[in-house]
Design a protein around this motif. Structure first.
Motif, PDB file in Angstrom:
ATOM      1  N   LEU A 159      -2.733  32.600  31.804  1.00 31.29           N
ATOM      2  CA  LEU A 159      -1.895  33.001  32.932  1.00 31.29           C
ATOM      3  C   LEU A 159      -1.051  31.854  33.482  1.00 31.29           C
ATOM      4  O   LEU A 159       0.095  32.050  33.859  1.00 31.29           O
ATOM      5  CB  LEU A 159      -2.765  33.565  34.062  1.00 31.29           C
ATOM      6  CG  LEU A 159      -3.574  34.815  33.741  1.00 31.29           C
ATOM      7  CD1 LEU A 159      -4.415  35.200  34.964  1.00 31.29           C
ATOM      8  CD2 LEU A 159      -2.666  35.972  33.343  1.00 31.29           C
ATOM      9  N   ASP A 160      -1.639  30.662  33.553  1.00 30.89           N
ATOM     10  CA  ASP A 160      -0.942  29.557  34.226  1.00 30.89           C
ATOM     11  C   ASP A 160      -1.550  28.234  33.781  1.00 30.89           C
ATOM     12  O   ASP A 160      -2.680  28.185  33.290  1.00 30.89           O
ATOM     13  CB  ASP A 160      -1.071  29.720  35.752  1.00 30.89           C
ATOM     14  CG  ASP A 160      -0.023  28.915  36.511  1.00 30.89           C
ATOM     15  OD1 ASP A 160       0.872  28.335  35.855  1.00 30.89           O
ATOM     16  OD2 ASP A 160      -0.099  28.869  37.740  1.00 30.89           O
TER      17      ASP A 160
ATOM     18  N   THR B   1      -4.399  19.041  36.644  1.00 37.98           N
ATOM     19  CA  THR B   1      -5.490  18.817  35.687  1.00 37.98           C
ATOM     20  C   THR B   1      -5.093  19.122  34.245  1.00 37.98           C
ATOM     21  O   THR B   1      -5.764  18.676  33.315  1.00 37.98           O
ATOM     22  CB  THR B   1      -6.698  19.702  36.045  1.00 37.98           C
ATOM     23  OG1 THR B   1      -6.336  21.085  35.892  1.00 37.98           O
ATOM     24  CG2 THR B   1      -7.148  19.437  37.474  1.00 37.98           C
ATOM     25  N   GLY B   2      -4.037  19.910  34.069  1.00 37.56           N
ATOM     26  CA  GLY B   2      -3.655  20.347  32.727  1.00 37.56           C
ATOM     27  C   GLY B   2      -4.489  21.484  32.196  1.00 37.56           C
ATOM     28  O   GLY B   2      -4.295  21.935  31.064  1.00 37.56           O
ATOM     29  N   ARG B   3      -5.427  21.969  33.024  1.00 34.81           N
ATOM     30  CA  ARG B   3      -6.248  23.091  32.596  1.00 34.81           C
ATOM     31  C   ARG B   3      -5.454  24.398  32.629  1.00 34.81           C
ATOM     32  O   ARG B   3      -4.513  24.546  33.408  1.00 34.81           O
ATOM     33  CB  ARG B   3      -7.491  23.213  33.472  1.00 34.81           C
ATOM     34  CG  ARG B   3      -8.442  22.039  33.372  1.00 34.81           C
ATOM     35  CD  ARG B   3      -9.552  22.183  34.404  1.00 34.81           C
ATOM     36  NE  ARG B   3     -10.349  20.957  34.496  1.00 34.81           N
ATOM     37  CZ  ARG B   3     -11.203  20.720  35.488  1.00 34.81           C
ATOM     38  NH1 ARG B   3     -11.352  21.615  36.475  1.00 34.81           N
ATOM     39  NH2 ARG B   3     -11.899  19.593  35.502  1.00 34.81           N
TER      40      ARG B   3
ATOM     41  N   MET C 278     -15.826  24.718  30.126  1.00 34.79           N
ATOM     42  CA  MET C 278     -15.233  25.851  30.826  1.00 34.79           C
ATOM     43  C   MET C 278     -15.612  25.750  32.298  1.00 34.79           C
ATOM     44  O   MET C 278     -16.731  25.363  32.645  1.00 34.79           O
ATOM     45  CB  MET C 278     -15.733  27.156  30.202  1.00 34.79           C
ATOM     46  CG  MET C 278     -15.257  28.416  30.866  1.00 34.79           C
ATOM     47  SD  MET C 278     -15.503  29.894  29.813  1.00 34.79           S
ATOM     48  CE  MET C 278     -17.192  29.680  29.241  1.00 34.79           C
ATOM     49  N   TRP C 279     -14.652  26.071  33.174  1.00 35.39           N
ATOM     50  CA  TRP C 279     -14.860  26.009  34.616  1.00 35.39           C
ATOM     51  C   TRP C 279     -14.584  27.382  35.232  1.00 35.39           C
ATOM     52  O   TRP C 279     -13.705  28.130  34.774  1.00 35.39           O
ATOM     53  CB  TRP C 279     -13.918  24.996  35.267  1.00 35.39           C
ATOM     54  CG  TRP C 279     -14.137  23.581  34.863  1.00 35.39           C
ATOM     55  CD1 TRP C 279     -14.836  22.630  35.541  1.00 35.39           C
ATOM     56  CD2 TRP C 279     -13.613  22.921  33.696  1.00 35.39           C
ATOM     57  NE1 TRP C 279     -14.788  21.417  34.880  1.00 35.39           N
ATOM     58  CE2 TRP C 279     -14.042  21.571  33.744  1.00 35.39           C
ATOM     59  CE3 TRP C 279     -12.834  23.343  32.609  1.00 35.39           C
ATOM     60  CZ2 TRP C 279     -13.717  20.652  32.749  1.00 35.39           C
ATOM     61  CZ3 TRP C 279     -12.518  22.423  31.608  1.00 35.39           C
ATOM     62  CH2 TRP C 279     -12.958  21.092  31.685  1.00 35.39           C
ATOM     63  N   ASN C 280     -15.300  27.713  36.318  1.00 34.60           N
ATOM     64  CA  ASN C 280     -14.970  28.919  37.068  1.00 34.60           C
ATOM     65  C   ASN C 280     -13.896  28.604  38.100  1.00 34.60           C
ATOM     66  O   ASN C 280     -13.397  27.476  38.185  1.00 34.60           O
ATOM     67  CB  ASN C 280     -16.212  29.531  37.716  1.00 34.60           C
ATOM     68  CG  ASN C 280     -16.868  28.603  38.728  1.00 34.60           C
ATOM     69  OD1 ASN C 280     -16.251  27.648  39.234  1.00 34.60           O
ATOM     70  ND2 ASN C 280     -18.121  28.884  39.052  1.00 34.60           N
TER      71      ASN C 280
ATOM     72  N   LEU D 147      -9.755  26.591  31.231  1.00 38.91           N
ATOM     73  CA  LEU D 147     -10.071  25.979  29.948  1.00 38.91           C
ATOM     74  C   LEU D 147      -9.114  24.825  29.677  1.00 38.91           C
ATOM     75  O   LEU D 147      -7.989  24.796  30.186  1.00 38.91           O
ATOM     76  CB  LEU D 147      -9.934  26.993  28.801  1.00 38.91           C
ATOM     77  CG  LEU D 147     -10.744  28.292  28.873  1.00 38.91           C
ATOM     78  CD1 LEU D 147     -10.467  29.132  27.636  1.00 38.91           C
ATOM     79  CD2 LEU D 147     -12.229  28.018  29.020  1.00 38.91           C
ATOM     80  N   GLU D 148      -9.552  23.897  28.857  1.00 39.79           N
ATOM     81  CA  GLU D 148      -8.668  22.862  28.335  1.00 39.79           C
ATOM     82  C   GLU D 148      -8.176  23.319  26.956  1.00 39.79           C
ATOM     83  O   GLU D 148      -8.958  23.367  26.002  1.00 39.79           O
ATOM     84  CB  GLU D 148      -9.409  21.525  28.235  1.00 39.79           C
ATOM     85  CG  GLU D 148      -9.741  20.914  29.586  1.00 39.79           C
ATOM     86  CD  GLU D 148     -10.480  19.585  29.459  1.00 39.79           C
ATOM     87  OE1 GLU D 148     -11.040  19.322  28.373  1.00 39.79           O
ATOM     88  OE2 GLU D 148     -10.510  18.833  30.451  1.00 39.79           O
ATOM     89  N   LEU D 149      -6.900  23.673  26.882  1.00 39.68           N
ATOM     90  CA  LEU D 149      -6.330  24.215  25.650  1.00 39.68           C
ATOM     91  C   LEU D 149      -5.061  23.453  25.291  1.00 39.68           C
ATOM     92  O   LEU D 149      -4.230  23.177  26.167  1.00 39.68           O
ATOM     93  CB  LEU D 149      -5.992  25.703  25.821  1.00 39.68           C
ATOM     94  CG  LEU D 149      -7.149  26.654  26.142  1.00 39.68           C
ATOM     95  CD1 LEU D 149      -6.605  28.064  26.368  1.00 39.68           C
ATOM     96  CD2 LEU D 149      -8.188  26.652  25.028  1.00 39.68           C
TER      97      LEU D 149
END
Length: 434
Positions: free
Chosen positions: A344-345, A350-352, A383-385, A403-405
């Motif tokens: 989504l964004d 953070t770049g997450r 993974m973070w909430n 997520l870090e993608l």
């Protein structure tokens, strides 16, 4: 240089339209509910949405075909021109139509707009194609029941006509979609856009017994256990009722060399993920065919990752055995991967990447990141909430995670492998960005 055929994708909303174009479609088709055969899951009944879709297509140098392919009763013929005048004024690139009366009325009212003949008109030979060309039709969408040889005959008999064929999606147990089953079972007419997919309900065969009318009843639908129905049999046997899905990607090269002008994907009520994956695969197959490259068999695996009822190549090749008809199960089959999320964004600090979760996935899962410029695989490590706490599991639909993608673009789809991918699939779409 082989002519590059058009890749035509379905759209039931603007998200599907954007996904189709981003992943390589040349055109989309969409309809207004009152005059097309898709009433449900169709946002284009709102004229402001329809205008936005047509404008997006034209701004991108793409085409937008408007579907008016129902078989109208008298009342709809009397309202069609009035209702559609403001729609046609928006500038769709063609109307897709099936009824001769509506076609005549549209020709008189809007002589400059191209008309494509719907598959609902059941064109199966070159003589019919010539007739339709003589009354101003610029393209015929051929019946799904034709073989390679029959398509080639039409191409040779009527070289001046554009030809379009279906290459992917659901198949009806009806002649090119002219079905009465939904109307019989639920009083919702498929030919007026209200199909309930009654062919895919759960039926059981029951021991023969006579009902009050004297018929031998043998068929029971799961939601109507007391409503036993007669099942007739002729000298050929009894056929029930749920086809495998069409997949003809392995035949793109042959159809391209034959001179087919447009390859059509079915699925206006499906998801943006479905559209992106099918368009990406068929775009790659078309590019390879035009460039003279051999068929990339890993594309078959990519399409296995979509929900499907098993695949068939339909009537293109004759004499398939009975395994091509799926009698036993009507639910979706999915063997390779599962759609689990949509980006989504991107958080600038953070770049997450914020992900809208569609199905459960976990840290340690092998994921496929699906983007217009090519796909990549990775093993999910963190993974973070939404509260910025590390978690191990994204539970499913209705949740959001970070997520870090390594994204190449802002928007991507995410799939979780349910089987180990072949090594060759790690770069599954090298030519999709072309």
């Amino acid at each position: 240089m082989t002519k590059i055929p058009e890749l035509l994708a379905p759209a039931g909303n603007l998200n599907m339209l954007r996904a189709a174009f981003d992943f390589g479609a040349d055109a989309i088709y969409a309809g207004q509910p009152r005059y097309s055969l898709r009433v449900r899951n169709n946002d284009f009944g709102k004229i402001e949405v329809l205008k936005q879709g047509i404008d997006i297509a034209h701004d991108m140098g793409k085409k937008f075909y408007l579907v008016s392919n129902l078989l109208p009763h008298g009342a709809k013929t009397r309202t069609y021109i009035k209702d559609m005048s403001s729609v046609v004024a928006l500038g769709p690139d063609a109307l897709i139509m099936s009824d001769p009366g509506l076609i005549m009325m549209a020709r008189e009212a809007w002589p400059d707009i191209p008309i494509h003949l719907s598959v609902q008109a059941n064109t199966v030979n070159g003589a019919s194609a010539k007739f339709w060309h003589s009354v101003g039709i610029s393209r015929v969408i051929l019946s799904r029941e034709l073989s390679f040889d029959e398509i080639e005959e039409v191409r040779q008999d009527c070289p001046e006509m554009e030809l379009e064929v279906f290459v992917h999606g659901a198949l009806c147990i009806a002649y090119s979609g002219r079905c009465l089953l939904s109307g019989y079972m639920s009083h919702r007419d498929s030919n007026q856009g209200a199909c309930t997919n009654a062919c895919r309900w759960d039926y059981k065969v029951k021991p023969g017994q006579q009902n009050t009318s004297g018929d031998v009843v043998l068929l029971q639908e799961a939601r109507r256990p007391d409503d036993l129905m007669p099942m007739e049999e002729d000298e050929h046997g009894t056929y029930i009722m749920n086809s495998k899905d069409l997949r003809a990607i392995e035949h793109i090269e042959r159809l391209t060399k034959m001179g087919v002008d447009s390859f059509k994907i079915e699925g206006r009520t499906k998801s943006p993920y479905y559209v992106s994956r099918t368009v990406q695969a068929y775009r790659s197959a078309i590019n390879d065919a035009v460039q003279g490259k051999p068929f990339n068999t890993t594309l078959l695996g990519n399409l296995e990752g979509l929900a499907n009822r098993g695949y068939t190549d339909g009537f293109y090749e004759r004499h398939h055995d009975k395994e091509y008809q799926l009698y036993m199960r009507g639910h979706s089959l999915s063997g390779r991967s599962l759609y689990v999320g949509e980006t989504l964004d991107i958080d600038s600090a953070t770049g997450r990447v914020k992900v809208d979760v569609k199905n459960r996935f976990s840290v340690g899962d092998r994921l496929e990141i699906i983007e217009p410029h090519g796909n990549q695989d990775l093993v999910l490590e963190k993974m973070w909430n939404m509260s910025d706490k590390l978690i191990d599991v994204a539970p499913g639909s209705g949740h959001f995670v970070w997520l870090e993608l390594p994204l190449k673009s802002k928007h991507a789809f995410i799939a979780r492998y349910t089987q180990d991918p072949a090594k060759a699939e790690e770069s599954a779409c090298s030519s999709c960005g072309e």
